[in-house]
Design a protein around this motif. Sequence first.
Motif, PDB file in Angstrom:
ATOM      1  N   PRO A  44      27.533  -3.665 -16.819  1.00 25.10           N
ATOM      2  CA  PRO A  44      27.117  -4.958 -16.288  1.00 25.10           C
ATOM      3  C   PRO A  44      28.041  -6.132 -16.639  1.00 25.10           C
ATOM      4  O   PRO A  44      27.770  -7.249 -16.210  1.00 25.10           O
ATOM      5  CB  PRO A  44      25.754  -5.166 -16.938  1.00 25.10           C
ATOM      6  N   ILE A  45      29.130  -5.887 -17.400  1.00 24.97           N
ATOM      7  CA  ILE A  45      30.017  -7.031 -17.671  1.00 24.97           C
ATOM      8  C   ILE A  45      30.664  -7.475 -16.369  1.00 24.97           C
ATOM      9  O   ILE A  45      30.721  -8.660 -16.039  1.00 24.97           O
ATOM     10  CB  ILE A  45      31.071  -6.660 -18.738  1.00 24.97           C
ATOM     11  N   SER A  46      31.155  -6.501 -15.611  1.00 28.12           N
ATOM     12  CA  SER A  46      31.653  -6.834 -14.281  1.00 28.12           C
ATOM     13  C   SER A  46      30.480  -6.866 -13.316  1.00 28.12           C
ATOM     14  O   SER A  46      29.516  -6.094 -13.454  1.00 28.12           O
ATOM     15  CB  SER A  46      32.677  -5.802 -13.812  1.00 28.12           C
ATOM     16  N   HIS A  47      30.574  -7.760 -12.355  1.00 31.28           N
ATOM     17  CA  HIS A  47      29.459  -7.956 -11.437  1.00 31.28           C
ATOM     18  C   HIS A  47      30.014  -8.005 -10.012  1.00 31.28           C
ATOM     19  O   HIS A  47      30.257  -9.086  -9.471  1.00 31.28           O
ATOM     20  CB  HIS A  47      28.770  -9.270 -11.812  1.00 31.28           C
ATOM     21  N   PRO A  48      30.241  -6.833  -9.391  1.00 30.31           N
ATOM     22  CA  PRO A  48      30.769  -6.817  -8.026  1.00 30.31           C
ATOM     23  C   PRO A  48      29.636  -6.757  -7.001  1.00 30.31           C
ATOM     24  O   PRO A  48      28.794  -5.856  -7.057  1.00 30.31           O
ATOM     25  CB  PRO A  48      31.616  -5.537  -8.002  1.00 30.31           C
ATOM     26  N   ILE A  49      29.611  -7.710  -6.070  1.00 32.30           N
ATOM     27  CA  ILE A  49      28.578  -7.721  -5.035  1.00 32.30           C
ATOM     28  C   ILE A  49      29.232  -7.816  -3.655  1.00 32.30           C
ATOM     29  O   ILE A  49      30.362  -8.276  -3.527  1.00 32.30           O
ATOM     30  CB  ILE A  49      27.567  -8.877  -5.229  1.00 32.30           C
ATOM     31  N   VAL A  50      28.490  -7.357  -2.650  1.00 29.87           N
ATOM     32  CA  VAL A  50      28.998  -7.431  -1.271  1.00 29.87           C
ATOM     33  C   VAL A  50      27.997  -8.164  -0.389  1.00 29.87           C
ATOM     34  O   VAL A  50      26.799  -8.201  -0.677  1.00 29.87           O
ATOM     35  CB  VAL A  50      29.255  -6.022  -0.664  1.00 29.87           C
ATOM     36  N   ALA A  51      28.519  -8.726   0.688  1.00 26.18           N
ATOM     37  CA  ALA A  51      27.679  -9.277   1.757  1.00 26.18           C
ATOM     38  C   ALA A  51      27.682  -8.257   2.877  1.00 26.18           C
ATOM     39  O   ALA A  51      28.745  -7.787   3.293  1.00 26.18           O
ATOM     40  CB  ALA A  51      28.261 -10.603   2.242  1.00 26.18           C
ATOM     41  N   ARG A  52      26.485  -7.891   3.344  1.00 27.47           N
ATOM     42  CA  ARG A  52      26.362  -6.880   4.397  1.00 27.47           C
ATOM     43  C   ARG A  52      25.684  -7.493   5.623  1.00 27.47           C
ATOM     44  O   ARG A  52      24.677  -8.200   5.482  1.00 27.47           O
ATOM     45  CB  ARG A  52      25.463  -5.742   3.889  1.00 27.47           C
ATOM     46  N   ARG A  53      26.257  -7.229   6.791  1.00 26.55           N
ATOM     47  CA  ARG A  53      25.603  -7.641   8.045  1.00 26.55           C
ATOM     48  C   ARG A  53      25.601  -6.445   8.976  1.00 26.55           C
ATOM     49  O   ARG A  53      26.650  -5.851   9.203  1.00 26.55           O
ATOM     50  CB  ARG A  53      26.356  -8.821   8.669  1.00 26.55           C
TER      51      ARG A  53
END
Length: 157
Positions: A44-53
């Motif tokens: 959880p130190i890195s926090h990669p997120i994406v936007a999905r459509r």
Amino acid sequence: MSAESVFIEQMLPDDLPAVVRIERASYPDPWSSASFSREISAQPISHPIVARRDGMVVGFVVAWFVVDEVHIGNVAVAPDARRQGIGRLLMDTLESQAVAEGCTYSTLEVRESNQSARQLYGQMGYRVIGRRDRYYRHPEEDALVMVRTLSISGAGK
Ligand SMILES: CC(C)(COP(=O)(O)OP(=O)(O)OC[C@H]1O[C@@H](n2cnc3c(N)ncnc32)[C@H](O)[C@@H]1OP(=O)(O)O)[C@@H](O)C(=O)NCCC(=O)NCCS
């Protein structure tokens, strides 16, 4: 199309091809697929997120949560999905998650010539606090260091 039909989710290994496509379309000196893969593993130190459509990845943010600081390492939106509020939605969501994890301020670097990103960060309340000489390559350029205090009431205020 607006950002209303966009969902923000954790980045998964299956997202890597789309993330790398956006990365390569966004930067002259792009991160590799292995770099993103390491970020997925470093949670959880890195926090990669994406936007999905419509099930497609249209943007992402990678950030690091270190005690009370969130550092934005990378943010990009697919060229054909820009100016629809997705970058702002990604940043707002990331900051809300950072506040929930105890972060009180956010930092990032930006190319001095990157007017669209500087406009986005300025609109969110980031201010320039420093400069890193020749921080970027291809082409070589200074980075501006920006910071924003995060409010408990949520990001984007
Ligand atoms: C910077 C980036 C992530 C913005 O994403 P986006 O989804 O287009 O941004 P949004 O639609 O949420 O825009 C939010 C605000 O940012 C500013 N902005 C975004 N693109 C802009 C542009 N081309 N010119 C001027 N301002 C811009 C505006 O203030 C905008 O608000 P407005 O549309 O109400 O005027 C996107 O341009 C991108 O991926 N660029 C390439 C990668 C990059 O430079 N990343 C940042 C590295 S530090």
